[in-house]
Design a protein around this motif. Sequence first.
Motif, PDB file in Angstrom:
ATOM      1  N   ALA A 154      86.440  12.826   3.734  1.00  0.00           N
ATOM      2  CA  ALA A 154      85.230  12.187   4.278  1.00  0.00           C
ATOM      3  C   ALA A 154      83.978  12.654   3.542  1.00  0.00           C
ATOM      4  O   ALA A 154      82.861  12.363   3.974  1.00  0.00           O
ATOM      5  N   ARG A 194      88.245  16.571   6.290  1.00  0.00           N
ATOM      6  CA  ARG A 194      86.823  16.737   5.983  1.00  0.00           C
ATOM      7  C   ARG A 194      86.541  16.410   4.513  1.00  0.00           C
ATOM      8  O   ARG A 194      85.576  15.715   4.204  1.00  0.00           O
ATOM      9  N   MET A 207      85.637  17.096  12.221  1.00  0.00           N
ATOM     10  CA  MET A 207      84.895  15.983  11.616  1.00  0.00           C
ATOM     11  C   MET A 207      83.457  15.912  12.152  1.00  0.00           C
ATOM     12  O   MET A 207      82.564  15.424  11.467  1.00  0.00           O
TER      13      MET A 207
END
Length: 122
Positions: free
Chosen positions: A56, A53, A120
């Motif tokens: 990203a 996470r 995600m």
Amino acid sequence: KQWYQRRVAITAGVSAMSDDFWIIIDRLLMNVAGTSAATPTVAGLIALANDARLNAGKPVLGFLNPFIYLNPDIFFDVTLGPPSSACWLDDLEGYPLSEGWDPVTGFGTPDYHRLVAAAMKY
């Protein structure tokens, strides 16, 4: 003094296979099992999901209960085996395993790939 709230679960939320874990302490090879092996295993999987996470640009998962309850399909549901000897009370045999959440294994053991995919999207 009451040490827990009656409306709050006081048993497992998740679990991990935790038998025959080999560790090294002070250069000595040791075999461990149980919560001492399962807890860091689950924590490591959550840390890897948080790492994905963060890479990203997303925040870490934080308090996990909402994520866990919204994603029961990310767990391998443990349904076979004898009642846990670790969950005995007086002369009772222990809690039985069952489909879905149960007090011995919670929702079950996290599946890494499903865990990260769900994290995600969360």
